[in-house]
Design a protein around this motif. Structure first.
Motif, PDB file in Angstrom:
ATOM      1  N   ARG A  96       1.017  -1.120   0.118  1.00  0.00           N
ATOM      2  CA  ARG A  96       0.302   0.215  -0.014  1.00  0.00           C
ATOM      3  C   ARG A  96       0.749   1.305   0.099  1.00  0.00           C
ATOM      4  O   ARG A  96       0.760   2.254  -0.824  1.00  0.00           O
ATOM      5  CB  ARG A  96      -0.966  -0.080   1.099  1.00  0.00           C
ATOM      6  N   LYS A  97       1.802   1.383   0.887  1.00  0.00           N
ATOM      7  CA  LYS A  97       2.840   2.362   0.983  1.00  0.00           C
ATOM      8  C   LYS A  97       3.572   2.557  -0.378  1.00  0.00           C
ATOM      9  O   LYS A  97       3.467   3.839  -1.077  1.00  0.00           O
ATOM     10  CB  LYS A  97       3.731   2.374   2.056  1.00  0.00           C
ATOM     11  N   VAL A  98       4.101   1.517  -0.896  1.00  0.00           N
ATOM     12  CA  VAL A  98       4.958   1.712  -2.233  1.00  0.00           C
ATOM     13  C   VAL A  98       3.857   2.244  -3.174  1.00  0.00           C
ATOM     14  O   VAL A  98       4.238   3.241  -4.118  1.00  0.00           O
ATOM     15  CB  VAL A  98       5.552   0.272  -2.503  1.00  0.00           C
ATOM     16  N   ALA A  99       2.737   1.460  -3.554  1.00  0.00           N
ATOM     17  CA  ALA A  99       1.930   1.835  -4.540  1.00  0.00           C
ATOM     18  C   ALA A  99       1.402   3.168  -4.510  1.00  0.00           C
ATOM     19  O   ALA A  99       1.361   4.075  -5.391  1.00  0.00           O
ATOM     20  CB  ALA A  99       0.616   0.749  -4.402  1.00  0.00           C
ATOM     21  N   SER A 100       1.009   3.681  -3.077  1.00  0.00           N
ATOM     22  CA  SER A 100       0.623   5.055  -3.123  1.00  0.00           C
ATOM     23  C   SER A 100       1.525   5.970  -3.272  1.00  0.00           C
ATOM     24  O   SER A 100       1.522   7.038  -3.845  1.00  0.00           O
ATOM     25  CB  SER A 100      -0.028   5.126  -1.587  1.00  0.00           C
ATOM     26  N   ASP A 101       2.878   5.777  -2.798  1.00  0.00           N
ATOM     27  CA  ASP A 101       3.946   6.599  -3.206  1.00  0.00           C
ATOM     28  C   ASP A 101       4.231   6.958  -4.625  1.00  0.00           C
ATOM     29  O   ASP A 101       4.335   7.777  -5.298  1.00  0.00           O
ATOM     30  CB  ASP A 101       5.274   6.289  -2.612  1.00  0.00           C
ATOM     31  N   PHE A 102       4.094   5.839  -5.474  1.00  0.00           N
ATOM     32  CA  PHE A 102       4.340   5.669  -6.720  1.00  0.00           C
ATOM     33  C   PHE A 102       3.229   6.436  -7.407  1.00  0.00           C
ATOM     34  O   PHE A 102       3.387   7.470  -8.455  1.00  0.00           O
ATOM     35  CB  PHE A 102       4.367   4.224  -7.376  1.00  0.00           C
ATOM     36  N   GLN A 103       1.973   6.163  -7.132  1.00  0.00           N
ATOM     37  CA  GLN A 103       0.942   6.750  -7.771  1.00  0.00           C
ATOM     38  C   GLN A 103       0.908   8.296  -7.430  1.00  0.00           C
ATOM     39  O   GLN A 103       0.782   9.009  -8.482  1.00  0.00           O
ATOM     40  CB  GLN A 103      -0.341   6.422  -7.055  1.00  0.00           C
ATOM     41  N   LEU A 104       1.319   8.824  -6.356  1.00  0.00           N
ATOM     42  CA  LEU A 104       1.472  10.104  -6.235  1.00  0.00           C
ATOM     43  C   LEU A 104       2.555  10.934  -7.057  1.00  0.00           C
ATOM     44  O   LEU A 104       2.480  11.802  -7.695  1.00  0.00           O
ATOM     45  CB  LEU A 104       1.599  10.289  -4.544  1.00  0.00           C
ATOM     46  N   ARG A 105       3.846  10.192  -6.956  1.00  0.00           N
ATOM     47  CA  ARG A 105       4.688  10.889  -7.935  1.00  0.00           C
ATOM     48  C   ARG A 105       4.649  10.671  -9.241  1.00  0.00           C
ATOM     49  O   ARG A 105       4.856  11.568 -10.072  1.00  0.00           O
ATOM     50  CB  ARG A 105       6.271   9.919  -7.640  1.00  0.00           C
ATOM     51  N   TRP A 106       3.907   9.524  -9.799  1.00  0.00           N
ATOM     52  CA  TRP A 106       3.570   9.336 -11.223  1.00  0.00           C
ATOM     53  C   TRP A 106       2.474  10.632 -11.580  1.00  0.00           C
ATOM     54  O   TRP A 106       2.727  11.073 -12.443  1.00  0.00           O
ATOM     55  CB  TRP A 106       2.937   8.002 -11.219  1.00  0.00           C
ATOM     56  N   ASN A 107       1.693  10.886 -10.743  1.00  0.00           N
ATOM     57  CA  ASN A 107       0.580  11.991 -11.081  1.00  0.00           C
ATOM     58  C   ASN A 107       1.396  13.084 -11.056  1.00  0.00           C
ATOM     59  O   ASN A 107       1.041  14.084 -12.069  1.00  0.00           O
ATOM     60  CB  ASN A 107      -0.591  11.899 -10.199  1.00  0.00           C
ATOM     61  N   PHE A 108       2.151  13.358 -10.219  1.00  0.00           N
ATOM     62  CA  PHE A 108       3.036  14.590 -10.023  1.00  0.00           C
ATOM     63  C   PHE A 108       3.595  14.684 -11.351  1.00  0.00           C
ATOM     64  O   PHE A 108       3.644  15.884 -12.018  1.00  0.00           O
ATOM     65  CB  PHE A 108       3.764  14.768  -8.987  1.00  0.00           C
TER      66      PHE A 108
END
Length: 123
Positions: free
Chosen positions: A93-105
């Motif tokens: 959850r943490k890795v996926a959430s971090d990736f999603q946030l950075r990818w969207n950014f």
């Protein structure tokens, strides 16, 4: 749609050129320049999964590329860098959430730079 863009030789050529220009010329509105990798340490680069995904997608972007090839590229990177390394649901959850946030950014920064500097890409 994306399929329409991929079926147009001229649109793909312009999009590829503009993406490279935005990255090479440092138009991205991000802290520092994420793409200046010369002076970065390997551990820091290892964390930039979203940059690898974008570069992999850009390398596959060509006229008549099947959209499934692009989706498989993203899927493979997620499998390798987000899903497999996670040892627990919480870590995933943490890795996926971090990736999603950075990818969207990153995609927001790329879209903004293309809109401001290379409007032909959005024709």
């Amino acid at each position: 749609t994306m399929r329409t863009v991929l079926n147009s030789n001229s649109k793909v050529t312009v999009l590829r050129s503009d993406l490279h220009a935005v990255i090479d010329q440092g138009f991205l509105d991000v802290p520092g320049n994420l793409f200046q990798t010369k002076f970065r340490n390997p551990e820091e680069l290892q964390n930039d999964i979203e940059l690898k995904c974008l570069n992999d997608l850009m390398s596959l972007l060509a006229p008549s590329t099947d959209i499934r090839v692009l989706l498989n590229c993203v899927s493979s990177n997620l499998q390798a860098f987000v899903i497999q390394p996670s040892r627990s649901k919480e870590e995933f959850r943490k890795v996926a959430s971090d990736f999603q946030l950075r990818w969207n950014f990153l995609l927001t920064a790329v879209s903004k730079a293309l809109t401001l500097n290379h409007t032909d890409s959005f024709g």
